[in-house]
Write a protein that holds these residues in place. Structure first.
Motif, PDB file in Angstrom:
ATOM      1  N   ILE A 292      37.909  38.946  33.280  1.00 15.34           N
ATOM      2  CA  ILE A 292      36.895  39.751  32.588  1.00 15.34           C
ATOM      3  C   ILE A 292      37.314  41.219  32.484  1.00 15.34           C
ATOM      4  O   ILE A 292      37.001  41.889  31.493  1.00 15.34           O
ATOM      5  N   THR A 293      38.061  41.719  33.466  1.00 19.01           N
ATOM      6  CA  THR A 293      38.450  43.131  33.422  1.00 19.01           C
ATOM      7  C   THR A 293      39.414  43.373  32.258  1.00 19.01           C
ATOM      8  O   THR A 293      39.208  44.287  31.440  1.00 19.01           O
TER       9      THR A 293
ATOM     10  N   GLU B 229      48.233  36.845  29.636  1.00 22.57           N
ATOM     11  CA  GLU B 229      47.654  36.205  30.819  1.00 22.57           C
ATOM     12  C   GLU B 229      48.661  35.162  31.321  1.00 22.57           C
ATOM     13  O   GLU B 229      49.101  34.302  30.557  1.00 22.57           O
ATOM     14  N   ALA B 230      49.001  35.252  32.608  1.00 25.56           N
ATOM     15  CA  ALA B 230      50.047  34.390  33.166  1.00 25.56           C
ATOM     16  C   ALA B 230      49.657  32.907  33.165  1.00 25.56           C
ATOM     17  O   ALA B 230      50.500  32.032  32.976  1.00 25.56           O
TER      18      ALA B 230
ATOM     19  N   THR C 255      39.780  35.019  39.268  1.00 27.83           N
ATOM     20  CA  THR C 255      38.453  35.124  39.878  1.00 27.83           C
ATOM     21  C   THR C 255      37.340  34.979  38.849  1.00 27.83           C
ATOM     22  O   THR C 255      36.243  34.528  39.186  1.00 27.83           O
ATOM     23  N   SER C 256      37.604  35.326  37.617  1.00 27.31           N
ATOM     24  CA  SER C 256      36.532  35.387  36.626  1.00 27.31           C
ATOM     25  C   SER C 256      35.962  34.038  36.206  1.00 27.31           C
ATOM     26  O   SER C 256      35.006  33.992  35.425  1.00 27.31           O
TER      27      SER C 256
ATOM     28  N   SER D 220      30.034  33.873  41.585  1.00 28.30           N
ATOM     29  CA  SER D 220      28.709  33.257  41.828  1.00 28.30           C
ATOM     30  C   SER D 220      27.895  33.159  40.539  1.00 28.30           C
ATOM     31  O   SER D 220      26.732  32.759  40.580  1.00 28.30           O
TER      32      SER D 220
ATOM     33  N   LEU E  73      26.601  35.431  38.731  1.00 26.77           N
ATOM     34  CA  LEU E  73      25.443  36.323  38.664  1.00 26.77           C
ATOM     35  C   LEU E  73      25.795  37.628  37.970  1.00 26.77           C
ATOM     36  O   LEU E  73      26.876  38.189  38.195  1.00 26.77           O
TER      37      LEU E  73
ATOM     38  N   ALA F 153      53.566  38.709  32.848  1.00 30.53           N
ATOM     39  CA  ALA F 153      54.276  39.993  32.937  1.00 30.53           C
ATOM     40  C   ALA F 153      55.168  39.919  34.169  1.00 30.53           C
ATOM     41  O   ALA F 153      54.672  39.849  35.290  1.00 30.53           O
TER      42      ALA F 153
ATOM     43  N   PRO G  97      42.981  40.269  41.793  1.00 25.93           N
ATOM     44  CA  PRO G  97      43.496  40.161  43.162  1.00 25.93           C
ATOM     45  C   PRO G  97      45.015  40.352  43.232  1.00 25.93           C
ATOM     46  O   PRO G  97      45.554  40.631  44.298  1.00 25.93           O
TER      47      PRO G  97
ATOM     48  N   ARG H 219      38.322  37.725  45.734  1.00 24.49           N
ATOM     49  CA  ARG H 219      37.759  39.010  45.297  1.00 24.49           C
ATOM     50  C   ARG H 219      38.862  40.065  45.266  1.00 24.49           C
ATOM     51  O   ARG H 219      39.612  40.197  46.237  1.00 24.49           O
TER      52      ARG H 219
ATOM     53  N   GLY I 103      35.679  46.343  41.675  1.00 22.72           N
ATOM     54  CA  GLY I 103      34.551  46.135  40.772  1.00 22.72           C
ATOM     55  C   GLY I 103      34.010  44.726  40.771  1.00 22.72           C
ATOM     56  O   GLY I 103      34.324  43.910  41.639  1.00 22.72           O
TER      57      GLY I 103
ATOM     58  N   LEU J 166      32.264  41.508  38.011  1.00 27.16           N
ATOM     59  CA  LEU J 166      32.112  40.998  36.651  1.00 27.16           C
ATOM     60  C   LEU J 166      30.979  41.757  35.934  1.00 27.16           C
ATOM     61  O   LEU J 166      31.111  42.159  34.778  1.00 27.16           O
ATOM     62  N   THR J 167      29.904  42.008  36.649  1.00 28.24           N
ATOM     63  CA  THR J 167      28.734  42.675  36.074  1.00 28.24           C
ATOM     64  C   THR J 167      29.080  44.037  35.475  1.00 28.24           C
ATOM     65  O   THR J 167      28.490  44.456  34.484  1.00 28.24           O
TER      66      THR J 167
HETATM   67  P1  FAD Z   1      40.698  38.011  37.557  1.00 23.21           P
HETATM   68  O1  FAD Z   1      39.568  37.300  36.953  1.00 23.21           O
HETATM   69  O2  FAD Z   1      41.312  37.412  38.753  1.00 23.21           O
HETATM   70  O3  FAD Z   1      41.782  38.167  36.427  1.00 23.21           O
HETATM   71  C1  FAD Z   1      43.087  38.609  36.691  1.00 23.21           C
HETATM   72  C2  FAD Z   1      44.011  37.756  35.848  1.00 23.21           C
HETATM   73  O4  FAD Z   1      45.303  38.311  35.887  1.00 23.21           O
HETATM   74  C3  FAD Z   1      44.142  36.325  36.363  1.00 23.21           C
HETATM   75  O5  FAD Z   1      43.658  35.420  35.381  1.00 23.21           O
HETATM   76  C4  FAD Z   1      45.630  36.155  36.631  1.00 23.21           C
HETATM   77  O6  FAD Z   1      46.116  34.866  36.300  1.00 23.21           O
HETATM   78  C5  FAD Z   1      46.233  37.242  35.759  1.00 23.21           C
HETATM   79  N1  FAD Z   1      47.542  37.709  36.217  1.00 23.21           N
HETATM   80  C6  FAD Z   1      47.936  37.988  37.491  1.00 23.21           C
HETATM   81  N2  FAD Z   1      49.213  38.418  37.500  1.00 23.21           N
HETATM   82  C7  FAD Z   1      49.627  38.409  36.202  1.00 23.21           C
HETATM   83  C8  FAD Z   1      50.866  38.741  35.578  1.00 23.21           C
HETATM   84  N3  FAD Z   1      51.928  39.170  36.276  1.00 23.21           N
HETATM   85  N4  FAD Z   1      50.962  38.609  34.232  1.00 23.21           N
HETATM   86  C9  FAD Z   1      49.895  38.187  33.502  1.00 23.21           C
HETATM   87  N5  FAD Z   1      48.714  37.848  34.055  1.00 23.21           N
HETATM   88  C10 FAD Z   1      48.582  37.971  35.391  1.00 23.21           C
HETATM   89  N6  FAD Z   1      30.910  39.571  40.350  1.00 23.21           N
HETATM   90  C11 FAD Z   1      29.699  39.622  39.752  1.00 23.21           C
HETATM   91  O7  FAD Z   1      29.435  40.525  38.978  1.00 23.21           O
HETATM   92  N7  FAD Z   1      28.767  38.657  39.954  1.00 23.21           N
HETATM   93  C12 FAD Z   1      28.959  37.646  40.823  1.00 23.21           C
HETATM   94  O8  FAD Z   1      28.115  36.780  40.981  1.00 23.21           O
HETATM   95  C13 FAD Z   1      30.181  37.603  41.514  1.00 23.21           C
HETATM   96  N8  FAD Z   1      30.412  36.620  42.397  1.00 23.21           N
HETATM   97  C14 FAD Z   1      31.618  36.511  42.994  1.00 23.21           C
HETATM   98  C15 FAD Z   1      31.840  35.461  43.865  1.00 23.21           C
HETATM   99  C16 FAD Z   1      33.090  35.250  44.402  1.00 23.21           C
HETATM  100  C17 FAD Z   1      33.321  34.109  45.338  1.00 23.21           C
HETATM  101  C18 FAD Z   1      34.145  36.116  44.058  1.00 23.21           C
HETATM  102  C19 FAD Z   1      35.515  35.860  44.603  1.00 23.21           C
HETATM  103  C20 FAD Z   1      33.934  37.196  43.216  1.00 23.21           C
HETATM  104  C21 FAD Z   1      32.663  37.409  42.682  1.00 23.21           C
HETATM  105  N9  FAD Z   1      32.380  38.474  41.825  1.00 23.21           N
HETATM  106  C22 FAD Z   1      31.168  38.575  41.220  1.00 23.21           C
HETATM  107  C23 FAD Z   1      33.420  39.448  41.494  1.00 23.21           C
HETATM  108  C24 FAD Z   1      34.040  39.121  40.141  1.00 23.21           C
HETATM  109  O9  FAD Z   1      34.180  37.738  39.981  1.00 23.21           O
HETATM  110  C25 FAD Z   1      35.402  39.807  40.040  1.00 23.21           C
HETATM  111  O10 FAD Z   1      35.252  41.169  40.327  1.00 23.21           O
HETATM  112  C26 FAD Z   1      35.994  39.667  38.650  1.00 23.21           C
HETATM  113  O11 FAD Z   1      35.949  38.345  38.180  1.00 23.21           O
HETATM  114  C27 FAD Z   1      37.449  40.146  38.677  1.00 23.21           C
HETATM  115  O12 FAD Z   1      37.949  40.038  37.390  1.00 23.21           O
HETATM  116  P2  FAD Z   1      39.425  40.502  37.063  1.00 23.21           P
HETATM  117  O13 FAD Z   1      39.623  40.310  35.620  1.00 23.21           O
HETATM  118  O14 FAD Z   1      39.644  41.860  37.622  1.00 23.21           O
HETATM  119  O15 FAD Z   1      40.334  39.519  37.914  1.00 23.21           O
END
Ligand code: FAD
Length: 529
Positions: A27-28, A47-48, A55-56, A60, A62, A189, A229, A341, A372, A374-375
């Protein structure tokens, strides 16, 4: 965009000069990608694995301020999140939906009721609304079948919101593609490209799909690290200190008949007092989450995080503390899932005390956005874009106020029930019309009584960049989490709809099916690992 030989034509475009490259399709990354495209920057997202694989798709589900963060004194995070919840409820109807929560207060909890009430008031004030209620024990008990009566003092009801996290990511990415962005899943990447003076000016990417079998050097004015992560892996090329702490969180999913919950419930674990949730989701009941440090050895050994037996026991203990009459056991679990997370380490002894705030870093021209929730993805994207424009020396462009989700103005066909239409429009946005148009005979039928219909399988298989069967069943539609044994019994029907759209031979389908069932067993079953 994702039709026919889209991947090879996308690869043929990689050697152009990009304004921005976004790494990470959670989502980020999706939010940053979308804003960059809307600001007319030539933008690529890589996206790898699969879109939302990280994580997205494992949250949960929410869209919430995080009531419990108030008690950790994370007032800023709660305030911003509550405001974003209100924004998303308005902008993404039928995808982000209001969800009432009840907090029953028990003598064992050691929480004075006035404190919970004060929390509910502050929460409402932050969202500029007055929507909470005090409940007496009978009112609480009438809402939840089998809820423990003994020592129940009072209850409070407040509202947050729920969504399909993976579909949010896909909508944000697809709508950015519709505006001219390019996004490639299964493209990793590998390393940052740097000028003689060390400034990051691009990235080397490699195909992970097996369809292209190539690497490419992608040059961009600005490179954005949105790898959640895995933030530190990409930064390691810059010889900067590691800053992330991966905290694993796991959920269990139960059949709604066995463990009914028509509203959500906040509970405090009997062992450590941690806040947890029981959440009605996609016709099922989901309970979570845990919060523990993820062992680096597990990451080396396994492809995905999974819920350990200790976590299963921990969640079941909380369920049975609150719902003793239901006698829920491991046999009742339909599926499990686990996510990591992306936490910026503050050195807190307890994982749950670590801040959920986000930060933007500029290191040798690499812009990293991490932490951060998802919200708060819109706020994170806004802050990242400001820094990206500054770094690239591009003139300021007004990003505030740009939509993160497109509004929908499609009329409901007479033969589609309102409930189904609303469900689809939230998840597929403006593509809902196409989905309905391409539906085959009988494909408006629900899949085993779930909210999903068969036409979604056809649409996702044909038009949503599905490379493997788990992309389809765990992230485009979520039925792999909702049906017993990952939907094994339904695979012949799924095959009849999906195989022609995917263009897979029988041999390929058989291999995908085997790999999917293995993945499900190892990472999503009631007995993972
Ligand atoms: P990610 O979704 O992990 O995306 C990162 C992406 O980068 C991955 O898909 C990965 O494959 C890709 N990647 C990694 N390395 C490379 C590379 N070298 N080249 C290309 N791609 C790569 N937040 C809320 O707002 N509400 C909730 O209810 C909530 N519940 C949660 C419950 C749990 C159990 C957890 C773990 C988290 C929760 N969160 C919640 C937090 C939220 O889910 C995360 O903050 C958010 O999804 C993080 O998104 P992101 O895009 O930063 O990371």
């Amino acid at each position: 965009m994702f039709e026919g030989s889209w991947r090879s034509s996308a690869w043929s475009e990689l050697d152009r000069q990009w304004d921005a490259v976004v790494i990470g399709g959670g989502i980020t990354g999706a939010g940053v990608f979308r804003l960059a495209v809307q600001l007319s920057l030539k933008t690529l997202l890589v996206e790898a694995r699969d879109f939302s694989f990280g994580t997205s798709s494992r949250s949960s589900k929410l869209v919430h301020g995080g009531f419990r963060y108030l008690y950790n004194r994370q007032y800023g995070v709660t305030y911003k999140s509550v405001r974003e919840r209100e924004y998303l409820l308005k902008e993404a109807p039928n995808l982000v939906e209001p969800l009432p929560f009840t907090i029953p207060n028990y003598r064992e909890y050691d929480f004075p009721s006035w404190l919970l009430h004060a929390g509910a008031i502050i929460y409402d004030l932050m969202g500029s609304k007055w929507d909470h209620q005090k409940l007496d024990p009978d009112e609480v008990l009438s809402k939840f079948n089998g809820l423990k009566e003994k020592n129940l003092i009072k209850g409070f009801r407040y509202k947050d919101a729920v969504l399909d996290d993976s579909r949010l990511v896909l909508r944000v990415i697809q709508e950015a593609i519709d505006r001219g962005g390019l996004a490639l899943n299964y493209t990793k990447a590998d390393r940052l490209l740097r000028t003689g003076d060390g400034k990051v000016h691009g990235v080397q990417v490699s195909d992970q799909s097996g369809e292209i079998g190539k690497t490419a050097e992608v040059k961009a004015q600005v490179v954005i690290n949105a790898t959640g992560p895995w933030t530190d892996s990409l930064r390691s090329g810059l010889e900067v200190p590691k800053r992330m702490r991966k905290l694993r969180g796991s959920h269990l999913i139960f059949d709604h008949q066995r463990f009914p919950a028509s509203e959500a419930l906040t509970l405090f674990h009997p062992d450590d007092g941690r806040a947890m949730f029981v959440i009605p989701w996609e016709g099922m009941t989901m309970v979570g989450t845990t919060d523990i440090d993820h062992d680096a050895r597990l990451e080396k050994q396994y492809d995905e995080p999974f819920c350990s037996q200790d976590e299963i026991a921990y969640v079941l203990k909380a369920v049975n503390f609150l719902f003793p009459e239901l006698e829920i056991s491991g046999k009742d679990i339909v599926s499990t899932f686990s996510g990591l997370r992306p936490i910026i380490s503050g050195g807190a002894a307890s994982p749950s005390k670590e801040s959920r705030a986000h930060e933007v870093w500029n290191e040798h021209g690499l812009i990293t956005i991490t932490g951060g929730k998802l919200t708060t993805f819109r706020l994170m994207a806004l802050q990242t874009i400001r820094e990206a424009l500054r770094t690239a020396g591009i003139e300021k462009r007004a990003a505030h106020g740009l939509p993160m989700i497109d509004s929908i103005d499609i009329a409901r066909p007479d033969d589609v029930e309102k409930e189904i239409f609303d469900y689809l429009s939230g998840r597929y946005g403006r593509r809902t019309g196409l989905l309905l148009q391409n539906a085959g005979q009988g494909e408006f039928e629900k899949i085993n009584g779930l909210p999903n219909i068969w036409a979604e399988i056809r649409h996702a298989a044909g038009s949503e960049a599905v490379l493997h069967l788990d992309d389809l069943l765990l992230r485009r539609v979520r039925i792999g989490l909702l049906l017993p044994e990952g939907g094994k019994e339904w695979l012949p029907q799924i095959r009849a709809v999906a195989q022609p759209e995917l263009g897979w031979s029988d041999t390929r389908w058989d291999a995908e099916e085997k790999a999917y069932l293995q993945t499900w067993q190892t990472y999503y079953s009631p007995w993972p690992g």
